[in-house]
Each structure stands twice: as structure tokens, then as C-alpha cells.
Design a protein around this motif. Structure first.
Motif, PDB file in Angstrom:
ATOM      1  N   GLY A  36      -3.281 -39.042  38.633  1.00 50.16           N
ATOM      2  CA  GLY A  36      -3.940 -38.380  39.748  1.00 50.16           C
ATOM      3  C   GLY A  36      -5.395 -38.084  39.475  1.00 50.16           C
ATOM      4  N   PRO A  37      -6.143 -37.783  40.528  1.00 47.68           N
ATOM      5  CA  PRO A  37      -7.575 -37.500  40.388  1.00 47.68           C
ATOM      6  C   PRO A  37      -7.826 -36.169  39.686  1.00 47.68           C
ATOM      7  CG  PRO A  37      -6.855 -37.097  42.641  1.00 47.68           C
ATOM      8  CD  PRO A  37      -5.688 -37.714  41.931  1.00 47.68           C
ATOM      9  N   ALA A  38      -9.004 -36.043  39.080  1.00 47.83           N
ATOM     10  CA  ALA A  38      -9.384 -34.797  38.414  1.00 47.83           C
ATOM     11  C   ALA A  38      -9.627 -33.697  39.441  1.00 47.83           C
ATOM     12  CB  ALA A  38     -10.628 -35.023  37.569  1.00 47.83           C
ATOM     13  N   ARG A  39      -9.254 -32.491  39.080  1.00 52.62           N
ATOM     14  CA  ARG A  39      -9.467 -31.345  39.963  1.00 52.62           C
ATOM     15  C   ARG A  39     -10.621 -30.497  39.444  1.00 52.62           C
ATOM     16  NH1 ARG A  39      -3.176 -29.302  40.953  1.00 52.62           N
ATOM     17  NH2 ARG A  39      -2.395 -31.285  41.789  1.00 52.62           N
ATOM     18  N   PHE A  40     -11.198 -29.698  40.340  1.00 56.31           N
ATOM     19  CA  PHE A  40     -12.351 -28.883  39.942  1.00 56.31           C
ATOM     20  C   PHE A  40     -12.470 -27.675  40.856  1.00 56.31           C
ATOM     21  CE2 PHE A  40     -16.942 -27.859  40.112  1.00 56.31           C
ATOM     22  CZ  PHE A  40     -17.153 -27.596  38.768  1.00 56.31           C
ATOM     23  N   ASN A  41     -12.659 -26.528  40.235  1.00 55.10           N
ATOM     24  CA  ASN A  41     -12.927 -25.292  40.962  1.00 55.10           C
ATOM     25  C   ASN A  41     -14.196 -24.679  40.363  1.00 55.10           C
ATOM     26  OD1 ASN A  41     -13.067 -22.734  42.068  1.00 55.10           O
ATOM     27  ND2 ASN A  41     -10.918 -22.217  41.702  1.00 55.10           N
ATOM     28  N   PRO A  42     -15.283 -24.631  41.119  1.00 61.15           N
ATOM     29  CA  PRO A  42     -16.556 -24.157  40.550  1.00 61.15           C
ATOM     30  C   PRO A  42     -16.509 -22.710  40.080  1.00 61.15           C
ATOM     31  CG  PRO A  42     -16.719 -24.386  42.936  1.00 61.15           C
ATOM     32  CD  PRO A  42     -15.425 -25.008  42.537  1.00 61.15           C
ATOM     33  N   ARG A  43     -15.501 -21.957  40.477  1.00 60.38           N
ATOM     34  CA  ARG A  43     -15.396 -20.554  40.066  1.00 60.38           C
ATOM     35  C   ARG A  43     -14.403 -20.360  38.927  1.00 60.38           C
ATOM     36  NH1 ARG A  43     -15.288 -17.350  45.932  1.00 60.38           N
ATOM     37  NH2 ARG A  43     -17.294 -18.171  46.696  1.00 60.38           N
ATOM     38  N   ASP A  44     -13.911 -21.462  38.369  1.00 56.78           N
ATOM     39  CA  ASP A  44     -12.884 -21.384  37.330  1.00 56.78           C
ATOM     40  C   ASP A  44     -13.539 -21.448  35.955  1.00 56.78           C
ATOM     41  OD1 ASP A  44     -10.528 -21.319  35.979  1.00 56.78           O
ATOM     42  OD2 ASP A  44      -9.743 -23.204  36.756  1.00 56.78           O
ATOM     43  N   PHE A  45     -13.652 -20.295  35.298  1.00 53.70           N
ATOM     44  CA  PHE A  45     -14.248 -20.215  33.969  1.00 53.70           C
ATOM     45  C   PHE A  45     -13.228 -19.681  32.972  1.00 53.70           C
ATOM     46  CE2 PHE A  45     -18.021 -20.558  36.488  1.00 53.70           C
ATOM     47  CZ  PHE A  45     -18.974 -21.142  35.666  1.00 53.70           C
ATOM     48  N   VAL A  51     -14.252 -24.594  33.446  1.00 51.40           N
ATOM     49  CA  VAL A  51     -13.041 -25.367  33.166  1.00 51.40           C
ATOM     50  C   VAL A  51     -13.159 -26.735  33.832  1.00 51.40           C
ATOM     51  CG1 VAL A  51     -10.551 -25.516  33.492  1.00 51.40           C
ATOM     52  CG2 VAL A  51     -11.611 -23.318  32.930  1.00 51.40           C
ATOM     53  N   TYR A  52     -13.013 -27.794  33.036  1.00 45.96           N
ATOM     54  CA  TYR A  52     -13.079 -29.166  33.532  1.00 45.96           C
ATOM     55  C   TYR A  52     -11.751 -29.868  33.288  1.00 45.96           C
ATOM     56  CZ  TYR A  52     -18.113 -29.180  34.400  1.00 45.96           C
ATOM     57  OH  TYR A  52     -19.367 -28.928  34.905  1.00 45.96           O
ATOM     58  N   ASP A  53     -11.321 -30.630  34.284  1.00 47.07           N
ATOM     59  CA  ASP A  53     -10.116 -31.445  34.176  1.00 47.07           C
ATOM     60  C   ASP A  53     -10.532 -32.809  33.614  1.00 47.07           C
ATOM     61  OD1 ASP A  53      -7.651 -32.621  34.386  1.00 47.07           O
ATOM     62  OD2 ASP A  53      -7.612 -32.672  36.573  1.00 47.07           O
ATOM     63  N   GLY A  54     -10.872 -32.819  32.357  1.00 47.65           N
ATOM     64  CA  GLY A  54     -11.331 -34.020  31.681  1.00 47.65           C
ATOM     65  C   GLY A  54     -11.526 -33.732  30.210  1.00 47.65           C
ATOM     66  N   TRP A  55     -12.194 -34.646  29.526  1.00 49.44           N
ATOM     67  CA  TRP A  55     -12.527 -34.476  28.103  1.00 49.44           C
ATOM     68  C   TRP A  55     -14.018 -34.220  27.995  1.00 49.44           C
ATOM     69  CZ3 TRP A  55     -14.552 -38.966  24.967  1.00 49.44           C
ATOM     70  CH2 TRP A  55     -14.793 -38.609  23.636  1.00 49.44           C
ATOM     71  N   GLU A  56     -14.392 -33.119  27.327  1.00 45.08           N
ATOM     72  CA  GLU A  56     -15.814 -32.817  27.182  1.00 45.08           C
ATOM     73  C   GLU A  56     -16.116 -32.363  25.766  1.00 45.08           C
ATOM     74  OE1 GLU A  56     -19.457 -30.173  29.137  1.00 45.08           O
ATOM     75  OE2 GLU A  56     -17.367 -29.738  29.680  1.00 45.08           O
ATOM     76  N   THR A  57     -17.148 -32.962  25.176  1.00 46.65           N
ATOM     77  CA  THR A  57     -17.556 -32.633  23.813  1.00 46.65           C
ATOM     78  C   THR A  57     -18.759 -31.696  23.831  1.00 46.65           C
ATOM     79  OG1 THR A  57     -19.103 -34.488  23.571  1.00 46.65           O
ATOM     80  CG2 THR A  57     -16.786 -34.939  23.125  1.00 46.65           C
ATOM     81  N   ARG A  58     -19.090 -31.193  22.656  1.00 47.62           N
ATOM     82  CA  ARG A  58     -20.229 -30.286  22.494  1.00 47.62           C
ATOM     83  C   ARG A  58     -21.550 -31.014  22.769  1.00 47.62           C
ATOM     84  NH1 ARG A  58     -19.185 -33.136  18.421  1.00 47.62           N
ATOM     85  NH2 ARG A  58     -20.578 -33.596  16.679  1.00 47.62           N
ATOM     86  N   HIS A  87     -16.827 -34.845  38.746  1.00 47.08           N
ATOM     87  CA  HIS A  87     -17.205 -33.442  38.603  1.00 47.08           C
ATOM     88  C   HIS A  87     -18.131 -33.172  37.416  1.00 47.08           C
ATOM     89  CE1 HIS A  87     -14.246 -32.919  41.693  1.00 47.08           C
ATOM     90  NE2 HIS A  87     -13.258 -33.281  40.893  1.00 47.08           N
ATOM     91  N   PHE A  88     -18.356 -34.161  36.587  1.00 44.40           N
ATOM     92  CA  PHE A  88     -19.345 -34.001  35.520  1.00 44.40           C
ATOM     93  C   PHE A  88     -20.694 -34.471  36.075  1.00 44.40           C
ATOM     94  CE2 PHE A  88     -15.396 -34.303  33.065  1.00 44.40           C
ATOM     95  CZ  PHE A  88     -15.543 -33.238  32.186  1.00 44.40           C
ATOM     96  N   VAL A 158     -15.968 -36.872  30.318  1.00 48.15           N
ATOM     97  CA  VAL A 158     -15.341 -37.929  31.105  1.00 48.15           C
ATOM     98  C   VAL A 158     -14.033 -37.373  31.648  1.00 48.15           C
ATOM     99  CG1 VAL A 158     -14.281 -40.218  31.062  1.00 48.15           C
ATOM    100  CG2 VAL A 158     -16.379 -39.790  29.760  1.00 48.15           C
ATOM    101  N   ALA A 159     -13.813 -37.549  32.944  1.00 44.98           N
ATOM    102  CA  ALA A 159     -12.621 -36.988  33.570  1.00 44.98           C
ATOM    103  C   ALA A 159     -11.374 -37.831  33.318  1.00 44.98           C
ATOM    104  CB  ALA A 159     -12.846 -36.839  35.075  1.00 44.98           C
ATOM    105  N   ARG A 160     -11.478 -39.142  33.540  1.00 36.12           N
ATOM    106  CA  ARG A 160     -10.314 -40.017  33.421  1.00 36.12           C
ATOM    107  C   ARG A 160     -10.715 -41.355  32.800  1.00 36.12           C
ATOM    108  NH1 ARG A 160      -8.269 -35.798  34.468  1.00 36.12           N
ATOM    109  NH2 ARG A 160      -6.772 -35.318  36.153  1.00 36.12           N
ATOM    110  N   LEU A 161      -9.766 -41.918  32.056  1.00 33.38           N
ATOM    111  CA  LEU A 161      -9.881 -43.277  31.525  1.00 33.38           C
ATOM    112  C   LEU A 161      -8.654 -44.048  31.973  1.00 33.38           C
ATOM    113  CD1 LEU A 161     -11.261 -45.395  29.644  1.00 33.38           C
ATOM    114  CD2 LEU A 161      -9.821 -44.482  27.797  1.00 33.38           C
ATOM    115  N   ARG A 162      -8.867 -45.145  32.701  1.00 32.72           N
ATOM    116  CA  ARG A 162      -7.768 -45.978  33.188  1.00 32.72           C
ATOM    117  C   ARG A 162      -7.879 -47.374  32.579  1.00 32.72           C
ATOM    118  NH1 ARG A 162      -5.169 -41.613  34.868  1.00 32.72           N
ATOM    119  NH2 ARG A 162      -5.866 -40.745  36.866  1.00 32.72           N
TER     120      ARG A 162
END
Length: 334
Positions: A36-45, A51-58, A87-88, A158-162
Motif C-alpha cells: 500500500g501507499p505511504a501515509r502521512f500526517n503533518p501533525r504526527d510527531f 513521523v514518516y511512513d518510510g526509511w529515513e537516515t540521519r 511525502h519526503f 525513501v517511502a517505498r521500494l518495489r
């Protein structure tokens, strides 16, 4: 082969796993292969920030790059790679590359670090909040892949890798009797009448459906016709048992269903179905067949379609030949 009929070999729904990432300071690596697609809520910390529905590095303060390694749920031929930065926006990587390898057994991350990798997607530019589609060139798209390595330059999210492609199952591990329609063994949907609410490819996924969205559902028909889906099996074989699963479909299950082979021969005559039920039917004339057509009357939703049986000797030999050819090529590409 139509891209719409390819399987996401990396998906968690197929049994994929992100076995390693050198960094996941802001968002977990496992999100890369979520269905499914990545989700995002701009108020979700959270404790790590947004909070990101993906992989994020420093944020890197030194030279280098970040990478994650995915074990494919269904090893096979990768035709197309999708890198989704949904969303990134101010934190996506400017570039990425994807490599594949073919390793026997169940290697550890340490063993994969010394594997011989070959390119599937050369280092390419990315933009923020976008799906990037990269066709895999020849001959690499004909090589068997068991693992993917996503490298991002230099850091980011990156949110998704297919990895859309064709499964190739090890013939030495192929059961004598199995679900010939299963996506993990190479079964695939080649055509259908309607996919308004859900993909027909969901019918062939492993395991039980988790909800209605994890099945195939058509729109409500307002005519005298019916809906159908055509499935190409993993190979020609005798189908001895059919399972038609309407789990989760309660007010929208089909009223009846029938199953025929590619030549119109009936395997299951038109039969009454019940909502939210796993139906199993013995096939009196098992085949061999290489395609199945499921007709539902008049419309509705189905969670899973199973066709248990055995490959013919020539079909099993063909599976072994395809696997050997693709595995040899992968080793030559090292």
C-alpha cells in the motif's frame, strides 16, 4: 509482459524483509516494503521528530552514502524497480542506485556484505514526493535475484521500494503438491473484467486476507453480465482441489462462481457461495491445465483463489530449466 501483471517480489505481503540498513535514525527500514501507499500526517510527531511512513537516515556530516538490503519474498527476475519518495520533500535523497545479487540459502547481513552484486538501476536522480520508475535493462532483467541493495546518495528518506517481476522458485524446494495459482510460485493474473475496488493479483497472495482491501472486488454491475478473472498457473498441471475464499466479504460476496480451464472445460460448475467463507471443492477431472478462469456471478469480492495440484513432468522440467538459466546468468554478471 504487461507491467500490471507483474508481482512485487520485495513486498512484505510476499514475505519480503529488510534485513539490514546502515542507519535508520529517523524512520524504520521495514517501512520500505510495506504494502500500500505511504501515509502521512503533518501533525504526527514522535521522539525522533516528524513521523514518516518510510526509511529515513540521519543528516550526514561526512562523505559516503546510506544503504538498505532487502531479501525478496519471492526470488526471481526483476523487470522494473520503483523508488517512491512520497511525502519526503526537504529530506529526500538526490540520487539512488539499486543492485541485485543471487545467493543460495539464507545468508546473514554479514555474508551479504561480501556478496557479488550486479546493477539493476544505475545511480539516478530523484525528486521529492514522487514515484520513480526504472526499467531494468538486458541482460540483467533475465538474471535471478534473491536480494536487493538500495543505496541513497548521500542520505535522506525513501517511502517505498518495489521490485516488479517474475518469481522463479528453486525446483529442488518445489513441493510435489502445491497451489499452482500462487504468486510465489509464478502464478499470475493475465486479464480480468474489472478491478474497481481491489487488484485481482491479491487473489494469489500468500496467507489469509487481512481485510476486504486485501482481496479482489468489482463494482456493482447494473447489467446482465458477470465479472471474471483469468489466471496463468505456475505451469501445466493437474488441479485436484479448488479453494474459493470470500473471507471478509459479507454484504458483497458473489452469489455464485464457476471455474473453467483455458479451453472452456469446466472444473467447477456454477456453484452457490456463502459470504465470509473458505469454500473447498474437489475437482473430478483434474487436467492438466495451464490457465484457470474464475467467473463470479454477478459481481462482488473474493479474498483468495487456490488451485492445489501437481505439475506435469514436462512443466517441472521447464521450471528447472528457467531457474538454472537465470541463476547461471546471475553468477556470470558478478
Amino acid at each position: 509482459m504487461n507491467a500490471d501483471n507483474l508481482v512485487d517480489l520485495a513486498s512484505r505481503a510476499m514475505g519480503g524483509s529488510v534485513v539490514y540498513a546502515n542507519d535508520e535514525s529517523f524512520a524504520d527500514r521495514e517501512n520500505l516494503i510495506n504494502p500500500g501507499p505511504a501515509r502521512f500526517n503533518p501533525r504526527d510527531f514522535g521522539a525522533k521528530g516528524q513521523v514518516y511512513d518510510g526509511w529515513e537516515t540521519r543528516r550526514r556530516r561526512e562523505s559516503g552514502s546510506d544503504h538498505a538490503i532487502v531479501r525478496l519474498g519471492a526470488p526471481g527476475l526483476v523487470h522494473t524497480v520503483l523508488v517512491d519518495t512520497a511525502h519526503f520533500t526537504g529530506n529526500y535523497p538526490p540520487q539512488a542506485a539499486v543492485d541485485g545479487c543471487c545467493v543460495d540459502g539464507y545468508p546473514s547481513p554479514a555474508e551479504l556484505a561480501t556478496a557479488q552484486w550486479f546493477p539493476l538501476v544505475d545511480r539516478s536522480d530523484l525528486t521529492g514526493d514522487a514515484v520513480h520508475t526504472f526499467p531494468v535493462g538486458e541482460p540483467n532483467r533475465q538474471a535471478r535475484v534473491t536480494h536487493l541493495r538500495l543505496t541513497i546518495f548521500p542520505d535522506g528518506g525513501v517511502a517505498r521500494l518495489r521490485a516488479h517481476g517474475v518469481p522463479l522458485f528453486d525446483p529442488d524446494l518445489l513441493p510435489a503438491v502445491f497451489d499452482l495459482a500462487a504468486a510465489e510460485y509464478g502464478g499470475r493474473v493475465v486479464d480480468c473484467s474489472d478491478r474497481f475496488y481491489g487488484s485481482p493479483g491479491n487473489l494469489l497472495l500468500p496467507g489469509l486476507a487481512v481485510n476486504m482491501g486485501d482481496g479482489w472486488e468489482t463494482r456493482r454491475r447494473r447489467d446482465d453480465g458477470n465479472d471474471w478473472v483469468l489466471v496463468e498457473l505456475a505451469g501445466a498441471g493437474g488441479v485436484h482441489l479448488l479453494e474459493l475464499d470470500t473471507t471478509h466479504f459479507k454484504g458483497n460476496a458473489p452469489g455464485w462462481a464457476e471455474v473453467t480451464d483455458g479451453n472452456g472445460r469446466t472444473l467447477l460448475p456454477r456453484t452457490r457461495l456463502q459470504p465470509d467463507t473458505r469454500h473447498r471443492f474437489r475437482v473430478t477431472d483434474p487436467g492438466p491445465v495451464d490457465r484457470l478462469r474464475l467467473d463470479i456471478h454477478p459481481d462482488g469480492g473474493m479474498a483468495r483463489l487456490r488451485a492445489y495440484g501437481s505439475l506435469t513432468a514436462p512443466a517441472r522440467d521447464a521450471v528447472a530449466h528457467r531457474w538454472q538459466r537465470a541463476t547461471t546468468l546471475a553468477r556470470d554478471l558478478r
